[in-house]
Design a protein around this motif. Structure first.
Motif, PDB file in Angstrom:
ATOM      1  N   PRO A   1      -4.182   3.180   6.737  1.00  0.00           N
ATOM      2  CA  PRO A   1      -3.431   4.165   5.957  1.00  0.00           C
ATOM      3  C   PRO A   1      -3.023   5.423   6.700  1.00  0.00           C
ATOM      4  CG  PRO A   1      -5.741   4.182   5.348  1.00  0.00           C
ATOM      5  CD  PRO A   1      -5.544   3.005   6.236  1.00  0.00           C
ATOM      6  N   ARG A   2      -3.739   5.756   7.788  1.00  0.00           N
ATOM      7  CA  ARG A   2      -3.480   7.028   8.434  1.00  0.00           C
ATOM      8  C   ARG A   2      -2.404   6.965   9.502  1.00  0.00           C
ATOM      9  NH1 ARG A   2      -8.194  10.614   7.644  1.00  0.00           N
ATOM     10  NH2 ARG A   2      -9.510   9.567   6.121  1.00  0.00           N
ATOM     11  N   ARG A   3      -1.874   5.806   9.754  1.00  0.00           N
ATOM     12  CA  ARG A   3      -0.908   5.632  10.837  1.00  0.00           C
ATOM     13  C   ARG A   3       0.512   5.613  10.280  1.00  0.00           C
ATOM     14  NH1 ARG A   3      -3.872   0.519  13.861  1.00  0.00           N
ATOM     15  NH2 ARG A   3      -5.875   1.540  14.223  1.00  0.00           N
ATOM     16  N   PRO A   4       1.296   6.643  10.517  1.00  0.00           N
ATOM     17  CA  PRO A   4       2.660   6.676   9.985  1.00  0.00           C
ATOM     18  C   PRO A   4       3.498   5.480  10.435  1.00  0.00           C
ATOM     19  CG  PRO A   4       2.034   8.820  10.832  1.00  0.00           C
ATOM     20  CD  PRO A   4       0.948   7.868  11.231  1.00  0.00           C
ATOM     21  N   ASN A   5       3.256   5.003  11.638  1.00  0.00           N
ATOM     22  CA  ASN A   5       4.055   3.889  12.161  1.00  0.00           C
ATOM     23  C   ASN A   5       3.825   2.584  11.405  1.00  0.00           C
ATOM     24  OD1 ASN A   5       5.163   5.585  14.043  1.00  0.00           O
ATOM     25  ND2 ASN A   5       3.820   4.922  15.710  1.00  0.00           N
ATOM     26  N   GLU A   6       2.756   2.537  10.613  1.00  0.00           N
ATOM     27  CA  GLU A   6       2.470   1.320   9.855  1.00  0.00           C
ATOM     28  C   GLU A   6       3.334   1.202   8.602  1.00  0.00           C
ATOM     29  OE1 GLU A   6       0.309  -1.188  10.527  1.00  0.00           O
ATOM     30  OE2 GLU A   6      -0.081  -0.281  12.484  1.00  0.00           O
ATOM     31  N   TYR A   7       4.008   2.275   8.230  1.00  0.00           N
ATOM     32  CA  TYR A   7       4.743   2.307   6.968  1.00  0.00           C
ATOM     33  C   TYR A   7       6.198   1.879   7.172  1.00  0.00           C
ATOM     34  CZ  TYR A   7       0.720   4.537   4.857  1.00  0.00           C
ATOM     35  OH  TYR A   7      -0.549   4.787   4.384  1.00  0.00           O
ATOM     36  N   ASN A   8       6.650   0.997   6.270  1.00  0.00           N
ATOM     37  CA  ASN A   8       7.993   0.446   6.380  1.00  0.00           C
ATOM     38  C   ASN A   8       9.057   1.373   5.785  1.00  0.00           C
ATOM     39  OD1 ASN A   8       5.988  -1.974   5.333  1.00  0.00           O
ATOM     40  ND2 ASN A   8       7.215  -2.561   7.097  1.00  0.00           N
ATOM     41  N   TYR A   9       8.702   2.039   4.702  1.00  0.00           N
ATOM     42  CA  TYR A   9       9.689   2.818   3.960  1.00  0.00           C
ATOM     43  C   TYR A   9       9.160   4.214   3.658  1.00  0.00           C
ATOM     44  CZ  TYR A   9      11.458  -1.887   3.204  1.00  0.00           C
ATOM     45  OH  TYR A   9      11.914  -3.174   3.385  1.00  0.00           O
ATOM     46  N   TRP A  10      10.087   5.167   3.648  1.00  0.00           N
ATOM     47  CA  TRP A  10       9.757   6.573   3.411  1.00  0.00           C
ATOM     48  C   TRP A  10      10.730   7.168   2.403  1.00  0.00           C
ATOM     49  CZ3 TRP A  10       5.760   9.250   5.827  1.00  0.00           C
ATOM     50  CH2 TRP A  10       5.098   8.559   6.849  1.00  0.00           C
ATOM     51  N   GLY A  11      10.208   8.108   1.634  1.00  0.00           N
ATOM     52  CA  GLY A  11      11.071   8.885   0.762  1.00  0.00           C
ATOM     53  C   GLY A  11      11.659  10.072   1.498  1.00  0.00           C
ATOM     54  N   GLN A  12      12.454  10.853   0.777  1.00  0.00           N
ATOM     55  CA  GLN A  12      13.116  12.009   1.372  1.00  0.00           C
ATOM     56  C   GLN A  12      12.246  13.259   1.352  1.00  0.00           C
ATOM     57  OE1 GLN A  12      16.221  11.971   2.941  1.00  0.00           O
ATOM     58  NE2 GLN A  12      15.752   9.796   2.771  1.00  0.00           N
ATOM     59  N   GLY A  13      11.201  13.232   0.580  1.00  0.00           N
ATOM     60  CA  GLY A  13      10.287  14.360   0.558  1.00  0.00           C
ATOM     61  C   GLY A  13      10.528  15.316  -0.593  1.00  0.00           C
ATOM     62  N   THR A  14       9.475  16.023  -0.956  1.00  0.00           N
ATOM     63  CA  THR A  14       9.550  17.065  -1.970  1.00  0.00           C
ATOM     64  C   THR A  14       8.771  18.279  -1.466  1.00  0.00           C
ATOM     65  OG1 THR A  14       9.231  17.569  -4.331  1.00  0.00           O
ATOM     66  CG2 THR A  14       7.544  16.217  -3.279  1.00  0.00           C
ATOM     67  N   GLN A  15       9.359  19.449  -1.636  1.00  0.00           N
ATOM     68  CA  GLN A  15       8.765  20.672  -1.097  1.00  0.00           C
ATOM     69  C   GLN A  15       7.670  21.199  -2.019  1.00  0.00           C
ATOM     70  OE1 GLN A  15       9.570  22.561   1.863  1.00  0.00           O
ATOM     71  NE2 GLN A  15       7.684  23.628   1.253  1.00  0.00           N
TER      72      GLN A  15
ATOM     73  N   HIS B   1       0.869  -1.179   0.000  1.00  0.00           N
ATOM     74  CA  HIS B   1       0.000   0.000   0.000  1.00  0.00           C
ATOM     75  C   HIS B   1       0.904   1.225   0.000  1.00  0.00           C
ATOM     76  CE1 HIS B   1      -3.101  -2.819   1.005  1.00  0.00           C
ATOM     77  NE2 HIS B   1      -2.774  -2.942   2.285  1.00  0.00           N
ATOM     78  N   MET B   2       0.447   2.280  -0.630  1.00  0.00           N
ATOM     79  CA  MET B   2       1.236   3.508  -0.700  1.00  0.00           C
ATOM     80  C   MET B   2       0.479   4.662  -0.042  1.00  0.00           C
ATOM     81  SD  MET B   2       4.020   2.630  -2.129  1.00  0.00           S
ATOM     82  CE  MET B   2       4.729   4.253  -2.401  1.00  0.00           C
ATOM     83  N   GLY B   3       1.231   5.504   0.631  1.00  0.00           N
ATOM     84  CA  GLY B   3       0.629   6.660   1.281  1.00  0.00           C
ATOM     85  C   GLY B   3       1.417   7.919   1.001  1.00  0.00           C
ATOM     86  N   TRP B   4       0.738   9.038   1.149  1.00  0.00           N
ATOM     87  CA  TRP B   4       1.364  10.359   1.096  1.00  0.00           C
ATOM     88  C   TRP B   4       1.082  11.068   2.418  1.00  0.00           C
ATOM     89  CZ3 TRP B   4       4.516  12.299  -2.681  1.00  0.00           C
ATOM     90  CH2 TRP B   4       4.533  11.639  -3.916  1.00  0.00           C
ATOM     91  N   PHE B   5       2.115  11.658   2.956  1.00  0.00           N
ATOM     92  CA  PHE B   5       2.033  12.458   4.166  1.00  0.00           C
ATOM     93  C   PHE B   5       2.679  13.809   3.887  1.00  0.00           C
ATOM     94  CE2 PHE B   5       0.759   9.332   7.430  1.00  0.00           C
ATOM     95  CZ  PHE B   5       0.867   8.169   6.694  1.00  0.00           C
ATOM     96  N   ARG B   6       2.438  14.751   4.755  1.00  0.00           N
ATOM     97  CA  ARG B   6       3.089  16.051   4.611  1.00  0.00           C
ATOM     98  C   ARG B   6       3.436  16.596   5.980  1.00  0.00           C
ATOM     99  NH1 ARG B   6      -2.019  19.761   2.423  1.00  0.00           N
ATOM    100  NH2 ARG B   6      -3.144  19.884   4.420  1.00  0.00           N
ATOM    101  N   GLN B   7       4.426  17.477   5.977  1.00  0.00           N
ATOM    102  CA  GLN B   7       4.856  18.112   7.220  1.00  0.00           C
ATOM    103  C   GLN B   7       5.199  19.562   6.947  1.00  0.00           C
ATOM    104  OE1 GLN B   7       8.031  16.106   9.327  1.00  0.00           O
ATOM    105  NE2 GLN B   7       7.430  17.064  11.243  1.00  0.00           N
ATOM    106  N   ALA B   8       4.479  20.435   7.614  1.00  0.00           N
ATOM    107  CA  ALA B   8       4.741  21.861   7.521  1.00  0.00           C
ATOM    108  C   ALA B   8       5.677  22.276   8.653  1.00  0.00           C
ATOM    109  CB  ALA B   8       3.430  22.631   7.601  1.00  0.00           C
ATOM    110  N   PRO B   9       6.378  23.379   8.494  1.00  0.00           N
ATOM    111  CA  PRO B   9       7.300  23.820   9.546  1.00  0.00           C
ATOM    112  C   PRO B   9       6.595  23.974  10.886  1.00  0.00           C
ATOM    113  CG  PRO B   9       7.652  25.077   7.554  1.00  0.00           C
ATOM    114  CD  PRO B   9       6.431  24.255   7.314  1.00  0.00           C
ATOM    115  N   GLY B  10       7.175  23.384  11.908  1.00  0.00           N
ATOM    116  CA  GLY B  10       6.629  23.507  13.248  1.00  0.00           C
ATOM    117  C   GLY B  10       5.422  22.634  13.526  1.00  0.00           C
ATOM    118  N   LYS B  11       5.070  21.786  12.566  1.00  0.00           N
ATOM    119  CA  LYS B  11       3.897  20.928  12.745  1.00  0.00           C
ATOM    120  C   LYS B  11       4.293  19.466  12.624  1.00  0.00           C
ATOM    121  CE  LYS B  11       0.438  24.246  11.126  1.00  0.00           C
ATOM    122  NZ  LYS B  11      -0.739  24.442  10.234  1.00  0.00           N
TER     123      LYS B  11
END
Length: 124
Positions: free
Chosen positions: A105-119, A33-43
């Motif tokens: 899908p909503r639980r980050p801890n369930e994911y085995n692998y992560w990318g480096q991110g794109t702004q 399964h694939m997921g997308w997450f995001r992180q804003a500064p300070g959040k």
């Protein structure tokens, strides 16, 4: 070695669109399964969208539902996130992630692998 490589981020005006890609290597893409997450500064990192192994089920956060679309092409080992009607509050680093676990899908801890991110930066 498993790698997830995001691309497609950038600077866009409010109301604009972007298409993010996540190219996977080193794993059997169709088994994840694939997921997308995001992180804003300070959040904290937050769930955006997810899609099952064959693409039959998708899930979205309430904040992006109706504006973003997740998809995947198992033949190309790539997941996508189409971002439409972008708002300044969508500004964040966007990460793709892969999980071989069950559909939570909503639980980050369930994911085995992560990318480096794109702004993604949305100007008002």
């Amino acid at each position: 070695q498993v790698q997830l490589a995001e691309s497609g981020g950038g600077l866009v005006q409010a109301g604009g669109s972007l298409r993010l890609s996540c190219a996977a290597s080193g794993l059997t893409f169709s088994a994840y399964h694939m997921g997308w997450f995001r992180q804003a500064p300070g959040k904290e990192r937050e769930f955006v969208a997810a899609i099952t192994k064959r693409g039959g089920i998708t899930s979205y956060s309430d904040t992006v539902k109706g504006r973003f679309t997740i998809s995947r092409d198992n033949a190309k080992n790539t997941a996508y996130l189409q971002l439409n009607m972008l708002k300044p509050e969508d500004t964040a680093v966007y990460y793709c992630a892969a999980t071989s676990a069950g559909w939570a899908p909503r639980r980050p801890n369930e994911y085995n692998y992560w990318g480096q991110g794109t702004q993604v930066t949305v100007s008002s």
